[in-house]
Design a protein around this motif. Structure first.
Motif, PDB file in Angstrom:
ATOM      1  N   ASP A  76       0.843  -1.191   0.000  1.00 51.13           N
ATOM      2  CA  ASP A  76       0.000   0.000   0.000  1.00 51.13           C
ATOM      3  C   ASP A  76       0.875   1.236   0.000  1.00 51.13           C
ATOM      4  O   ASP A  76       2.040   1.186   0.383  1.00 51.13           O
ATOM      5  CB  ASP A  76      -0.916   0.028   1.239  1.00 51.13           C
ATOM      6  N   THR A  77       0.302   2.336  -0.388  1.00 52.95           N
ATOM      7  CA  THR A  77       1.042   3.602  -0.430  1.00 52.95           C
ATOM      8  C   THR A  77       1.644   3.926   0.931  1.00 52.95           C
ATOM      9  O   THR A  77       2.758   4.415   1.031  1.00 52.95           O
ATOM     10  CB  THR A  77       0.111   4.754  -0.863  1.00 52.95           C
ATOM     11  N   PHE A  78       0.902   3.633   1.984  1.00 55.18           N
ATOM     12  CA  PHE A  78       1.360   3.996   3.327  1.00 55.18           C
ATOM     13  C   PHE A  78       1.822   2.793   4.139  1.00 55.18           C
ATOM     14  O   PHE A  78       1.636   2.735   5.340  1.00 55.18           O
ATOM     15  CB  PHE A  78       0.232   4.735   4.071  1.00 55.18           C
ATOM     16  N   GLY A  79       2.383   1.797   3.503  1.00 51.70           N
ATOM     17  CA  GLY A  79       2.886   0.641   4.241  1.00 51.70           C
ATOM     18  C   GLY A  79       2.532  -0.666   3.567  1.00 51.70           C
ATOM     19  O   GLY A  79       2.425  -0.742   2.352  1.00 51.70           O
ATOM     20  N   LYS A  80       2.344  -1.694   4.390  1.00 54.38           N
ATOM     21  CA  LYS A  80       2.027  -3.011   3.843  1.00 54.38           C
ATOM     22  C   LYS A  80       1.105  -3.741   4.809  1.00 54.38           C
ATOM     23  O   LYS A  80       1.103  -3.494   6.010  1.00 54.38           O
ATOM     24  CB  LYS A  80       3.303  -3.812   3.587  1.00 54.38           C
ATOM     25  N   GLY A  81       0.303  -4.643   4.243  1.00 51.95           N
ATOM     26  CA  GLY A  81      -0.615  -5.425   5.055  1.00 51.95           C
ATOM     27  C   GLY A  81      -0.323  -6.904   4.887  1.00 51.95           C
ATOM     28  O   GLY A  81      -0.107  -7.385   3.773  1.00 51.95           O
ATOM     29  N   TYR A  82      -0.336  -7.621   5.989  1.00 44.62           N
ATOM     30  CA  TYR A  82      -0.045  -9.049   5.986  1.00 44.62           C
ATOM     31  C   TYR A  82      -1.229  -9.813   5.407  1.00 44.62           C
ATOM     32  O   TYR A  82      -2.373  -9.578   5.789  1.00 44.62           O
ATOM     33  CB  TYR A  82       0.233  -9.498   7.418  1.00 44.62           C
TER      34      TYR A  82
END
Length: 132
Positions: free
Chosen positions: A76-82
């Motif tokens: 994601d633009t603002f990080g990552k998701g598991y």
């Protein structure tokens, strides 16, 4: 057993939606439990059925007692998701030398990961002078 483990991350199927639009931007992170090196695939955007076809090599010092950790993440633009993961022993690739299989993602509502493995043993040569 010492050697080189080649892992080809082929594709994933039926990943759970992670974005508002019902899609995901998945990538794979792999590492050996006893190692420090992490390998990452490229991000495939806007899909629940990504295709990577990327191969990574790991130098394995103790294949009988190590585990391969394979995690799928959503970028994601603002990080990552598991999304989920697979924890794999190296026993089958040691016995067969090479194989391809589909693995169910743990910790995810859905999803399968298609991987290809190849093992190349590397004998450990001892110093002749030291052993005499």
């Amino acid at each position: 057993m010492r050697g080189v483990l080649s892992v080809t991350v082929i594709s994933a199927e039926d990943l759970p939606p992670m974005d508002i639009g019902g899609k995901a931007d998945p990538f794979v992170v792999m590492y050996l439990k006893k190692g420090e090196n992490k390998k990452k695939t490229r991000v495939v955007t806007d899909t629940l059925n990504p295709i990577w076809n990327q191969t990574f090599d790991f130098v394995v010092e103790d294949a009988l007692h190590d585990l391969l950790m394979v995690e799928i993440w959503d970028h994601d633009t603002f990080g990552k998701g598991y999304i989920g993961r697979c924890i794999l022993t190296l026993t089958r690739v040691l016995l067969e030398g090479e194989f391809q299989d589909t693995f169910i993602l743990q910790g995810a509502k859905s999803g399968r990961l298609n991987l290809h493995f190849k093992w190349t043993a590397q004998p450990i040569y001892r110093d002749q002078d030291r052993d005499q």
